[in-house]
Design a protein around this motif. Sequence first.
Motif, PDB file in Angstrom:
ATOM      1  N   ALA A   1       0.828  -1.197   0.000  1.00 32.83           N
ATOM      2  CA  ALA A   1       0.000   0.000   0.000  1.00 32.83           C
ATOM      3  C   ALA A   1       0.864   1.250   0.000  1.00 32.83           C
ATOM      4  CB  ALA A   1      -0.913   0.008   1.228  1.00 32.83           C
ATOM      5  N   LYS A   2       0.280   2.354  -0.440  1.00 31.35           N
ATOM      6  CA  LYS A   2       1.025   3.611  -0.500  1.00 31.35           C
ATOM      7  C   LYS A   2       1.590   3.982   0.870  1.00 31.35           C
ATOM      8  CE  LYS A   2       0.563   8.499  -1.739  1.00 31.35           C
ATOM      9  NZ  LYS A   2      -0.346   9.558  -2.238  1.00 31.35           N
ATOM     10  N   ARG A   3       0.809   3.721   1.929  1.00 29.00           N
ATOM     11  CA  ARG A   3       1.262   4.093   3.275  1.00 29.00           C
ATOM     12  C   ARG A   3       2.498   3.304   3.713  1.00 29.00           C
ATOM     13  NH1 ARG A   3      -3.303   1.011   3.853  1.00 29.00           N
ATOM     14  NH2 ARG A   3      -3.062  -0.981   4.957  1.00 29.00           N
ATOM     15  N   ASP A   4       2.745   2.145   3.061  1.00 24.18           N
ATOM     16  CA  ASP A   4       3.888   1.311   3.434  1.00 24.18           C
ATOM     17  C   ASP A   4       5.119   1.550   2.561  1.00 24.18           C
ATOM     18  OD1 ASP A   4       2.364   0.007   5.410  1.00 24.18           O
ATOM     19  OD2 ASP A   4       1.540  -1.388   3.938  1.00 24.18           O
ATOM     20  N   GLU A   5       4.996   2.403   1.550  1.00 22.31           N
ATOM     21  CA  GLU A   5       6.112   2.650   0.649  1.00 22.31           C
ATOM     22  C   GLU A   5       7.263   3.353   1.369  1.00 22.31           C
ATOM     23  OE1 GLU A   5       3.311   3.317  -3.339  1.00 22.31           O
ATOM     24  OE2 GLU A   5       4.656   4.906  -2.643  1.00 22.31           O
ATOM     25  N   LEU A   6       8.467   3.067   0.920  1.00 21.89           N
ATOM     26  CA  LEU A   6       9.619   3.782   1.440  1.00 21.89           C
ATOM     27  C   LEU A   6       9.453   5.277   1.185  1.00 21.89           C
ATOM     28  CD1 LEU A   6      12.601   1.553   0.197  1.00 21.89           C
ATOM     29  CD2 LEU A   6      11.533   1.545   2.454  1.00 21.89           C
ATOM     30  N   THR A   7       9.873   6.074   2.132  1.00 23.70           N
ATOM     31  CA  THR A   7       9.824   7.520   1.962  1.00 23.70           C
ATOM     32  C   THR A   7      10.937   7.972   1.026  1.00 23.70           C
ATOM     33  OG1 THR A   7      11.332   7.936   3.800  1.00 23.70           O
ATOM     34  CG2 THR A   7       8.973   7.751   4.332  1.00 23.70           C
ATOM     35  N   THR A   8      10.891   9.241   0.656  1.00 24.17           N
ATOM     36  CA  THR A   8      11.956   9.790  -0.181  1.00 24.17           C
ATOM     37  C   THR A   8      13.315   9.602   0.483  1.00 24.17           C
ATOM     38  OG1 THR A   8      10.444  11.458  -1.053  1.00 24.17           O
ATOM     39  CG2 THR A   8      12.793  11.871  -1.330  1.00 24.17           C
TER      40      THR A   8
ATOM     41  N   PRO B   1       8.543  -1.867  -3.060  1.00 28.44           N
ATOM     42  CA  PRO B   1       8.094  -0.554  -2.554  1.00 28.44           C
ATOM     43  C   PRO B   1       8.160  -0.410  -1.041  1.00 28.44           C
ATOM     44  CG  PRO B   1       6.628  -1.298  -4.297  1.00 28.44           C
ATOM     45  CD  PRO B   1       7.553  -2.447  -4.002  1.00 28.44           C
ATOM     46  N   ASN B   2       7.967  -1.507  -0.310  1.00 19.31           N
ATOM     47  CA  ASN B   2       7.991  -1.436   1.150  1.00 19.31           C
ATOM     48  C   ASN B   2       9.371  -1.671   1.741  1.00 19.31           C
ATOM     49  OD1 ASN B   2       8.323  -4.141   0.662  1.00 19.31           O
ATOM     50  ND2 ASN B   2       6.711  -4.834   2.049  1.00 19.31           N
TER      51      ASN B   2
END
Length: 375
Positions: free
Chosen positions: A32-39, A249-250
């Motif tokens: 999910a988008k909320r679990d994606e690595l940050t910048t 992504p996570n």
Amino acid sequence: MTVEPPLGMLAELTHRCPLHCPYCSNPLELAAKRDELTTAEWLDVLDAARDLGVLQVHMSGGEPLLRPDLPELVTRAADLGCYVNLVTSGLGLTAARLADLVDRGLAHVQLSVQAADATRADQIAGAKAHSRKIDAAAVVREAGLPLSVNVVLHRANHDQVAALIDLAERMGADRLELANTQYYGWALRNRAALMPTPEQLAAAEPIVRAATERLRGRMEIVYVVADYYERFPKPCMYGWGARQLTVAPNGDVLPCPAASVITTLPVENVRTRPLREIWYDSVSFGAFRGEGWMRDPCRTCDRRALDYGGCRCQAFMLTGDAAATDPVCSRSPQRPVVDAILAAQPEADVPDFVMRAPTVARAEPSRTQTRAGSR
């Protein structure tokens, strides 16, 4: 055995995607988008990858253009001296946005195409996307970047091989990859509808061979044959944990993009362990390196240094044992599993595709576009 540094990293920036392709090999449970690595986390990953030895960074997804920080990530990878490749559906790739990415160091674009005509392509993609891909190809060529066109082949488009080659020529592609579907993720659910017929495969081979000769020096054609119909498996990833790594992504780190299907394999994450340690010391990357893990017939096979035992993910999906000889291999004791799948393929009344559920409606604007007020 001596472990060499990796050459390339597939950076899956997001699983979000505007397309709904029935052959998607991404996991069934998308990050999910909320679990994606940050910048900041992705910047750290890029730093660690270059320190590890990575020279090629392939920014993919999902759709990487959905990350508004893509320009910043391209800048960092290029500044580190990496060759930066964008793997995209083309949706959201405008001339202005591409110019910005090129200024930041983007070196290459890989563009996916679903079929040779808009009607069939849009049906397969589950979205009106084909004309936008044609526009995206023109944008890439106008920017002077090398362009690769990627096509996943299956029963619904295999009869278009000649037309797809013609399309790639018109798009100005430097490289065309015609790759038969690999059955992981959503593609496994749709295997009965996706598997090409023997007749389709037989018709395609001479077309590809002739086009390869005709276009030699102008457009490279890579034809990845259908595994299940082969006598021997392909050299998957040129060996497990040998040249490439994938960061999901996570933050999960995988020896190949599909390795998450092996549920018995422990998965490391960049949030909890340094990338260098994962590459050199983790159970997951060491599990199938070299030849020590091999059993017979692989252990004594004269092809073991050519195909590395085949695909570990495919072995697991078909037998439940990731250390088994790839059942595609004619020397595998599990080859009857593949033969049974081939025998069960429908000749008529092919089932409808089950389309991947949508995760986004459209590509997000870059920060530059937002400031300019355009969408």
